[in-house]
Design a protein around this motif. Structure first.
Motif, PDB file in Angstrom:
ATOM      1  N   ASP A  21     -72.429  11.919  30.687  1.00 29.35           N
ATOM      2  CA  ASP A  21     -72.018  10.550  30.362  1.00 29.35           C
ATOM      3  C   ASP A  21     -72.936  10.002  29.264  1.00 29.35           C
ATOM      4  O   ASP A  21     -74.074   9.627  29.522  1.00 29.35           O
ATOM      5  CB  ASP A  21     -72.109   9.664  31.613  1.00 29.35           C
ATOM      6  CG  ASP A  21     -71.527   8.267  31.376  1.00 29.35           C
ATOM      7  OD1 ASP A  21     -71.175   7.965  30.216  1.00 29.35           O
ATOM      8  OD2 ASP A  21     -71.437   7.501  32.346  1.00 29.35           O
ATOM      9  N   TYR A  22     -72.426   9.944  28.046  1.00 29.24           N
ATOM     10  CA  TYR A  22     -73.234   9.521  26.902  1.00 29.24           C
ATOM     11  C   TYR A  22     -73.381   8.003  26.797  1.00 29.24           C
ATOM     12  O   TYR A  22     -74.044   7.511  25.893  1.00 29.24           O
ATOM     13  CB  TYR A  22     -72.634  10.073  25.607  1.00 29.24           C
ATOM     14  CG  TYR A  22     -72.777  11.567  25.478  1.00 29.24           C
ATOM     15  CD1 TYR A  22     -73.932  12.126  24.958  1.00 29.24           C
ATOM     16  CD2 TYR A  22     -71.763  12.419  25.905  1.00 29.24           C
ATOM     17  CE1 TYR A  22     -74.078  13.503  24.848  1.00 29.24           C
ATOM     18  CE2 TYR A  22     -71.895  13.802  25.805  1.00 29.24           C
ATOM     19  CZ  TYR A  22     -73.054  14.336  25.281  1.00 29.24           C
ATOM     20  OH  TYR A  22     -73.192  15.697  25.181  1.00 29.24           O
ATOM     21  N   ALA A  23     -72.748   7.261  27.715  1.00 32.95           N
ATOM     22  CA  ALA A  23     -72.882   5.803  27.714  1.00 32.95           C
ATOM     23  C   ALA A  23     -73.699   5.303  28.897  1.00 32.95           C
ATOM     24  O   ALA A  23     -73.976   4.113  29.003  1.00 32.95           O
ATOM     25  CB  ALA A  23     -71.499   5.146  27.736  1.00 32.95           C
ATOM     26  N   THR A  45     -73.871  -0.752  27.977  1.00 34.88           N
ATOM     27  CA  THR A  45     -73.216   0.513  28.345  1.00 34.88           C
ATOM     28  C   THR A  45     -71.694   0.406  28.290  1.00 34.88           C
ATOM     29  O   THR A  45     -70.998   1.410  28.233  1.00 34.88           O
ATOM     30  CB  THR A  45     -73.640   0.971  29.753  1.00 34.88           C
ATOM     31  OG1 THR A  45     -73.250  -0.022  30.708  1.00 34.88           O
ATOM     32  CG2 THR A  45     -75.140   1.178  29.820  1.00 34.88           C
ATOM     33  N   TRP A  77     -71.137   0.805  24.062  1.00 39.14           N
ATOM     34  CA  TRP A  77     -71.771   1.810  23.199  1.00 39.14           C
ATOM     35  C   TRP A  77     -71.922   3.120  23.932  1.00 39.14           C
ATOM     36  O   TRP A  77     -72.136   3.149  25.151  1.00 39.14           O
ATOM     37  CB  TRP A  77     -73.159   1.330  22.783  1.00 39.14           C
ATOM     38  CG  TRP A  77     -73.916   2.305  21.912  1.00 39.14           C
ATOM     39  CD1 TRP A  77     -73.895   2.398  20.564  1.00 39.14           C
ATOM     40  CD2 TRP A  77     -74.809   3.332  22.358  1.00 39.14           C
ATOM     41  NE1 TRP A  77     -74.705   3.410  20.119  1.00 39.14           N
ATOM     42  CE2 TRP A  77     -75.287   4.009  21.206  1.00 39.14           C
ATOM     43  CE3 TRP A  77     -75.250   3.776  23.604  1.00 39.14           C
ATOM     44  CZ2 TRP A  77     -76.186   5.084  21.271  1.00 39.14           C
ATOM     45  CZ3 TRP A  77     -76.134   4.840  23.679  1.00 39.14           C
ATOM     46  CH2 TRP A  77     -76.592   5.479  22.519  1.00 39.14           C
ATOM     47  N   LYS A  78     -71.796   4.212  23.193  1.00 44.34           N
ATOM     48  CA  LYS A  78     -72.180   5.519  23.709  1.00 44.34           C
ATOM     49  C   LYS A  78     -72.751   6.341  22.570  1.00 44.34           C
ATOM     50  O   LYS A  78     -72.434   6.118  21.392  1.00 44.34           O
ATOM     51  CB  LYS A  78     -71.011   6.235  24.373  1.00 44.34           C
ATOM     52  CG  LYS A  78     -69.949   6.758  23.436  1.00 44.34           C
ATOM     53  CD  LYS A  78     -68.923   7.562  24.229  1.00 44.34           C
ATOM     54  CE  LYS A  78     -67.869   8.169  23.302  1.00 44.34           C
ATOM     55  NZ  LYS A  78     -66.902   9.001  24.058  1.00 44.34           N
TER      56      LYS A  78
END
Length: 623
Positions: free
Chosen positions: A611-613, A554, A557-558
């Motif tokens: 939150d894309y991560a 995490t 990367w997202k």
């Protein structure tokens, strides 16, 4: 259960319902592992009276020529008919065979397989079985050859045995071949190999499955010729049944039938392609009607090559249009039977909601486009192209529901005299939770390549920020023989950037350059040795190091468009649910998937404050 799907070329409609029960599935499963019973004794009667030179054979072998055949004697009452590819038994020939068996007995053993409880099922030899039963009754001692094999292998053996005897009709051969074709997931080359047929014979036989039931029956009974049936196969079934009685009654030859069909073929009203160019075409029979007195005036295309070419182009365009949505899209043609079934989340023939969701990420999930006359151009979506797996999942769902009902009934009866609140609590406790289903998308080559790149990049960052860790890993790499994975070109680029000059021409020259480097640059160069090794380190070793360092992906990367573009829309839906986007979008989530892939991805990645991560999709994790 009910299995619903697209069945090409069968006598029933293409979307058919095949009824089966859980008990049938269990029986078939047991048949794969049931051993031949021992000789009969006084306390436990068995079917087998005598076995000569018994041998064992591994069930499930794909090459049927290697299956062991064990000779023996079995009473007829313990034998039952199998899945005979033959539909028609000539009454006169059967009577002659029965008369012969009554006088001379059975000279040649039939082929059978054990199905448990001392019973056997015929693989090949049903004519001899019928004749022996009629002549001597069910106490007759039948010569047999016993083969311990699966039902699928029995189908192949039955087809081969009956074909060798040269008295199966072409449609009987086609029906059996189509079933085997379904078992190998539509691989025609593999089906031909199993049957020891040429590919051309297989194609010609399964194409006969587009014949109507009445046409197949007429060919089986030798009322029409093979040439008639092959011509009938080019027509819709309803037209076949209209034309068949006239062909039989008038004795229409194959050539005459061909002429009739040529006049009736290629109706423009049934075309699935854009007919704009057809309006003024010289091959349009409606246009011909304005020029000739004797002509077809029902709007047909007399140029079959052009018509078929445009139809194929239209089918391919439909297939291309579904590629964003499904990982597998197949154009289903006549004879491609039993290759797919509709996935249902609830109701008859369902796999359950959780499993249906998991199926969307499978390599065998997709859509079928019909190339069969009755449903030409129709798309059958949400299909499973592994019907054997689907049947297992349906059986598991039925079993879970049955157990839940039994538990609920027990809880209800046990609280009959209690208060309503206690009764309700007992019922809630008795409700069985569905089995946990692992939902993940299929890992194609592009996905695996992307995942490996993400992990390599993350490990390089982890090693680069920690001098102590890089030294530890360098020592470990050297001791295990993995120091060879230090990338020379990558290290050279780092070295020249740190020194501000080209590397020396030999070892001594480079050693002198290293001596001139300051402490900070030496530390950086040391770390980069370990970093460059991450580029070429084998995947298994890389993942082991990642687990050792407790790598938190995490932080590296997202979710982005590059990642989502690796998947189809059905797979994107599954990934989006795994990271919580369905909850973030609420009721609007499902509506998004009516969009094309590009705008869909843009909207999924544009959710405010998401939150894309925070959550790593399972497909990016190593087990």
């Amino acid at each position: 259960m009910q299995v619903i799907g697209l069945q090409a070329g069968a006598s029933a409609p293409s979307a058919v319902i095949v009824d089966a029960s859980l008990a049938t599935i269990n029986t078939e499963t047991a048949a794969h592992t049931t051993a031949a019973p021992e000789a009969s004794n006084a306390t436990t009667p068995h079917a087998l009276i005598q076995i000569v030179s018994p041998e064992s054979v591994a069930a499930g072998a794909r090459d049927v020529s290697t299956l062991v055949r064990t000779p023996g004697i079995v009473k007829l009452k313990f034998i039952e008919p199998g899945n005979n590819p033959r539909d028609y038994f000539d009454p006169k020939e059967m009577q002659e065979l029965t008369d012969s068996v009554r006088v001379n007995g059975i000279a040649q053993a039939i082929l059978i397989r054990p199905i448990g409880d001392g019973k056997y099922k015929i693989i090949a030899g049903e004519r001899r079985y019928r004749a022996a039963t009629a002549a001597h009754g069910d106490e007759y001692d039948m010569p047999v050859m016993i083969v311990d094999c699966t039902e699928e292998e029995a189908d192949v053996l039955a087809n081969i045995e009956n074909t060798i005897r040269a008295d199966m009709s072409p449609t009987e051969e086609g029906k059996s071949a189509a079933k085997i074709l379904g078992q190998v997931k539509g691989d025609r080359d593999e089906a031909a190999r199993l049957l020891s047929w040429s590919r051309s014979k297989l194609d010609s036989r399964v194409a006969l499955m587009n014949c109507s039931e009445q046409v197949q029956k007429a060919l089986n009974e030798r009322v029409i010729k093979l040439g008639h049936a092959e011509l009938f196969a080019s027509l819709a079934k309803e037209n076949q049944d209209k034309l068949l009685p006239a062909v039989i009654e008038r004795g229409v030859t194959v050539n005459d039938l061909k002429s009739l069909i040529e006049k009736a073929a290629s109706k423009l009203s049934a075309a699935i392609f854009d007919k704009t160019d057809c309006a003024g075409c010289q091959h349009n029979s409606s246009v011909q009607g304005t020029m000739f007195e004797a002509c077809i005036t029902d709007g047909s295309c007399t140029n079959s090559v052009c018509y078929k070419g445009k139809t194929e182009a239209a089918l391919e365009a439909m297939k291309e249009g579904l590629k964003e949505e499904y990982p597998v899209i197949r154009i289903v043609r006549a004879g491609d039977n039993f290759a797919q079934v509709r996935i249902r989340a609830e109701g008859p023939g369902s796999v359950g909601e959780a499993q249906a969701e998991a199926c969307r990420g499978c390599d065998n999930f997709g859509a079928a486009i019909s190339a069969i006359p009755e449903h030409l151009g129709k798309a059958f979506k949400d299909q499973c192209f592994d019907p054997v797996c689907n049947q297992k999942k349906v059986a598991e769902n039925i079993r879970a529901q049955t157990e839940a009902k039994a538990a609920l009934a027990k809880a209800t009866s046990g609280t009959a005299d209690s208060k309503d609140s206690s009764k309700g609590a007992a019922q809630d406790k008795a409700k069985a939770k569905p089995a946990e289903v692992q939902t993940t998308v299929s890992e194609g080559d592009k996905v695996k390549e992307y995942r490996l790149g993400i992990w390599r990049g993350a490990m390089k960052k982890e090693v680069a920020k920690d001098y102590q860790l890089s030294v530890q890993y360098l020592i470990a790499l050297a001791v295990t023989g993995n120091i060879r994975h230090v990338n020379q070109s990558g290290m050279t680029a780092v070295f020249e950037r740190l020194t501000g000059e080209k590397k020396g021409s030999d070892l001594i020259a480079v050693a002198n350059q290293v001596q001139q480097m300051g402490p900070d640059n030496l530390d950086t160069a040391t770390k980069m040795l370990a970093v460059t090794a991450m580029n070429d380190l084998p995947e298994t070793e890389l993942t082991r190091l990642a687990k050792h360092v407790k790598l938190d992906l995490t932080k590296h990367w997202k979710m982005d468009a590059e990642f989502l573009n690796l998947f189809t829309k059905s797979q994107i839906e599954l990934v989006a649910k795994q990271v919580g986007l369905d909850k973030a979008l609420g009721d609007g989530f499902k509506k998004l998937f009516t969009e094309k892939k590009e705008p869909l991805i843009a909207k999924l990645l544009g959710v405010k404050d998401f939150d894309y991560a925070a959550t790593i999709p399972p497909v990016l994790m190593y087990k």
